[in-house]
Design a protein around this motif. Sequence first.
Motif, PDB file in Angstrom:
ATOM      1  N   LEU D  13     -14.324   3.327  25.892  1.00 39.43           N
ATOM      2  CA  LEU D  13     -15.493   2.517  26.272  1.00 39.43           C
ATOM      3  C   LEU D  13     -15.175   1.644  27.482  1.00 39.43           C
ATOM      4  CD1 LEU D  13     -17.873   2.094  23.794  1.00 39.43           C
ATOM      5  CD2 LEU D  13     -17.478  -0.162  24.699  1.00 39.43           C
ATOM      6  N   LEU D  14     -13.997   1.012  27.451  1.00 39.70           N
ATOM      7  CA  LEU D  14     -13.615   0.151  28.574  1.00 39.70           C
ATOM      8  C   LEU D  14     -13.469   0.966  29.852  1.00 39.70           C
ATOM      9  CD1 LEU D  14     -10.989  -2.401  27.273  1.00 39.70           C
ATOM     10  CD2 LEU D  14     -13.368  -2.727  27.778  1.00 39.70           C
ATOM     11  N   LEU D  15     -12.904   2.174  29.710  1.00 36.72           N
ATOM     12  CA  LEU D  15     -12.767   3.031  30.895  1.00 36.72           C
ATOM     13  C   LEU D  15     -14.134   3.409  31.441  1.00 36.72           C
ATOM     14  CD1 LEU D  15     -10.823   4.538  32.704  1.00 36.72           C
ATOM     15  CD2 LEU D  15     -10.971   6.465  31.182  1.00 36.72           C
ATOM     16  N   ALA D  16     -15.081   3.670  30.527  1.00 36.41           N
ATOM     17  CA  ALA D  16     -16.427   4.027  30.985  1.00 36.41           C
ATOM     18  C   ALA D  16     -17.072   2.865  31.722  1.00 36.41           C
ATOM     19  CB  ALA D  16     -17.279   4.443  29.787  1.00 36.41           C
ATOM     20  N   THR D  17     -16.959   1.643  31.175  1.00 31.22           N
ATOM     21  CA  THR D  17     -17.550   0.496  31.872  1.00 31.22           C
ATOM     22  C   THR D  17     -16.875   0.279  33.220  1.00 31.22           C
ATOM     23  OG1 THR D  17     -16.070  -1.066  30.813  1.00 31.22           O
ATOM     24  CG2 THR D  17     -18.163  -0.670  29.734  1.00 31.22           C
ATOM     25  N   SER D  19     -15.486   2.602  35.131  1.00 27.90           N
ATOM     26  CA  SER D  19     -15.927   3.638  36.073  1.00 27.90           C
ATOM     27  C   SER D  19     -17.315   3.316  36.612  1.00 27.90           C
ATOM     28  CB  SER D  19     -15.954   4.994  35.381  1.00 27.90           C
ATOM     29  OG  SER D  19     -14.727   5.257  34.787  1.00 27.90           O
ATOM     30  N   ILE D  20     -18.193   2.866  35.721  1.00 27.54           N
ATOM     31  CA  ILE D  20     -19.546   2.533  36.180  1.00 27.54           C
ATOM     32  C   ILE D  20     -19.502   1.348  37.137  1.00 27.54           C
ATOM     33  CG2 ILE D  20     -21.806   1.750  35.398  1.00 27.54           C
ATOM     34  CD1 ILE D  20     -21.258   3.306  32.809  1.00 27.54           C
ATOM     35  N   GLY D  21     -18.655   0.362  36.811  1.00 26.46           N
ATOM     36  CA  GLY D  21     -18.521  -0.777  37.715  1.00 26.46           C
ATOM     37  C   GLY D  21     -17.960  -0.366  39.059  1.00 26.46           C
ATOM     38  N   LEU D  22     -17.048   0.632  39.051  1.00 22.76           N
ATOM     39  CA  LEU D  22     -16.471   1.083  40.323  1.00 22.76           C
ATOM     40  C   LEU D  22     -17.509   1.780  41.191  1.00 22.76           C
ATOM     41  CD1 LEU D  22     -12.915   2.281  39.399  1.00 22.76           C
ATOM     42  CD2 LEU D  22     -13.546   0.528  41.006  1.00 22.76           C
ATOM     43  N   ILE D  23     -18.515   2.403  40.542  1.00 25.25           N
ATOM     44  CA  ILE D  23     -19.607   2.982  41.344  1.00 25.25           C
ATOM     45  C   ILE D  23     -20.294   1.871  42.131  1.00 25.25           C
ATOM     46  CG2 ILE D  23     -21.835   4.125  41.197  1.00 25.25           C
ATOM     47  CD1 ILE D  23     -20.845   5.550  38.744  1.00 25.25           C
ATOM     48  N   ARG D  24     -20.587   0.763  41.442  1.00 24.80           N
ATOM     49  CA  ARG D  24     -21.213  -0.373  42.132  1.00 24.80           C
ATOM     50  C   ARG D  24     -20.325  -0.873  43.261  1.00 24.80           C
ATOM     51  NH1 ARG D  24     -25.539  -2.543  43.609  1.00 24.80           N
ATOM     52  NH2 ARG D  24     -26.493  -3.043  41.619  1.00 24.80           N
ATOM     53  N   VAL D  25     -19.021  -0.900  42.995  1.00 23.44           N
ATOM     54  CA  VAL D  25     -18.101  -1.383  44.019  1.00 23.44           C
ATOM     55  C   VAL D  25     -18.112  -0.450  45.225  1.00 23.44           C
ATOM     56  CG1 VAL D  25     -15.661  -1.614  44.509  1.00 23.44           C
ATOM     57  CG2 VAL D  25     -16.618  -2.690  42.501  1.00 23.44           C
ATOM     58  N   ALA D  26     -18.156   0.857  44.973  1.00 24.36           N
ATOM     59  CA  ALA D  26     -18.070   1.815  46.074  1.00 24.36           C
ATOM     60  C   ALA D  26     -19.356   1.855  46.896  1.00 24.36           C
ATOM     61  CB  ALA D  26     -17.751   3.209  45.535  1.00 24.36           C
ATOM     62  N   ILE D  27     -20.513   1.787  46.223  1.00 23.32           N
ATOM     63  CA  ILE D  27     -21.755   1.888  46.976  1.00 23.32           C
ATOM     64  C   ILE D  27     -22.348   0.532  47.294  1.00 23.32           C
ATOM     65  CG2 ILE D  27     -22.329   4.077  45.887  1.00 23.32           C
ATOM     66  CD1 ILE D  27     -24.445   2.516  44.270  1.00 23.32           C
ATOM     67  N   LEU D  40     -12.733  -6.632  38.993  1.00 23.92           N
ATOM     68  CA  LEU D  40     -13.126  -5.691  37.934  1.00 23.92           C
ATOM     69  C   LEU D  40     -11.910  -4.961  37.389  1.00 23.92           C
ATOM     70  CD1 LEU D  40     -15.588  -4.109  36.632  1.00 23.92           C
ATOM     71  CD2 LEU D  40     -15.177  -2.450  38.398  1.00 23.92           C
TER      72      LEU D  40
END
Lengths: 101, 115, 83, 88
Positions: D13-17, D19-27, D40
């Motif tokens: 679950l933590l890895l999923a959150t 990864s989703i946060g890293l999408i925000r960071v990247a875009i 993060l």
Amino acid sequence: MTFMTLLSWLSVACILAGAFFFIAGTVGLMRLPDRLSRLHALTKADNVGLGLLTLGLLLEAPGLLIGLKLVLIWLFVLVASATGAHLIAKRALRADGEDAH
Amino acid sequence: MSHEILITQLLYGGAGLLFFLLGVWSFISHEPLWRKLIALNIMGAGVFHVLVAVAYRGLDAPPDPVPHALVLTGIVVAVSATALALAFGRRLDREDSERTPEVQGVDDREDGTHV
Amino acid sequence: MNPLLLGFDILLSTTLLGLALAALTSREPRRGVILFIAFGLLLALVWARLRAPDLALAEAAIGAGLAGALMLSAARRAARRRQ
Amino acid sequence: MSLSEIHLAVALLLLATMSIGLIRVAIGPTPSDRLMAAQLLGTSGIGLLLVLIPVIRVPALIDVALVFSLLAAVAIVAFTRRRDGEDA
């Protein structure tokens, strides 16, 4: 024996609550409209989540040294998070043009 | 059990191969020095992936220490190579601008390298 | 085969791959270097998953920390020359 | 045994959150979003390492988590530092 199981149930409850705060922080990071709100969600909710997680693992810590390290990790993260949030917010408010492209 | 170990090794090894190929592609197709260095480091990360995946022995047995030693050396060497390349790049920039001060700004590429 | 562990491995590899692609295809120096540092920190998590805590320590401190600082200074110089 | 399963589920679950946060960071639309990457990865990554200890059965991971917590502060300060010639 019952005390041990109670302790482990309490630990699991703390870890799950911590995971919930991590989810809340990520939802805030994705959904909130402006960057200062996002920074707020990231730095506050995640720290509470990590604190609860540390508490949950602390209840099952095998030794004193491990417990001490867990507490130390959380304190370091708190200091880093407060400093980082302050620096990022200051930089965002001043709006310098270094990477505004 | 050995089935499980093999799947994990294949997954991380395959990811490592992919990182290596991505790094090679980026290394030969992108001009700026900093992009080449990121590509070089990602190539190294791919190689490390393969080595550590080979060393993995499942959750019950300790991993093979020899590939770990190789990877530890490789991490240090990769950082040293990056630092050396950055120092060379800075030196080249300075010597170029010293030699031809009047055309500076004309033959400058957009990313800090020279023709 | 533990399905949760397999899911963890796949998600970790996919995230790392996406991060590498984003770092390799970015044109702005600062963006690329920050993504590369994030890549290095995630790589330390991979070493931790593969039961190599010594490598995770070295990667976090040397790979992400030292190399990141070096490349940030280089990115700053590259950005200055671009303007 | 089921306790370790719970830890693994929380790690996933933590890895999923993360990864989703890293999408925000990247875009991320603003550069400030990108600077949050270290923040993060600091908090989520440390939580992930701590939860992974009973799953992977490597007690030394707690030292890795300690180094991560120290490094997060350094990374944030390095990211937000300004150039020499720039005012403020």
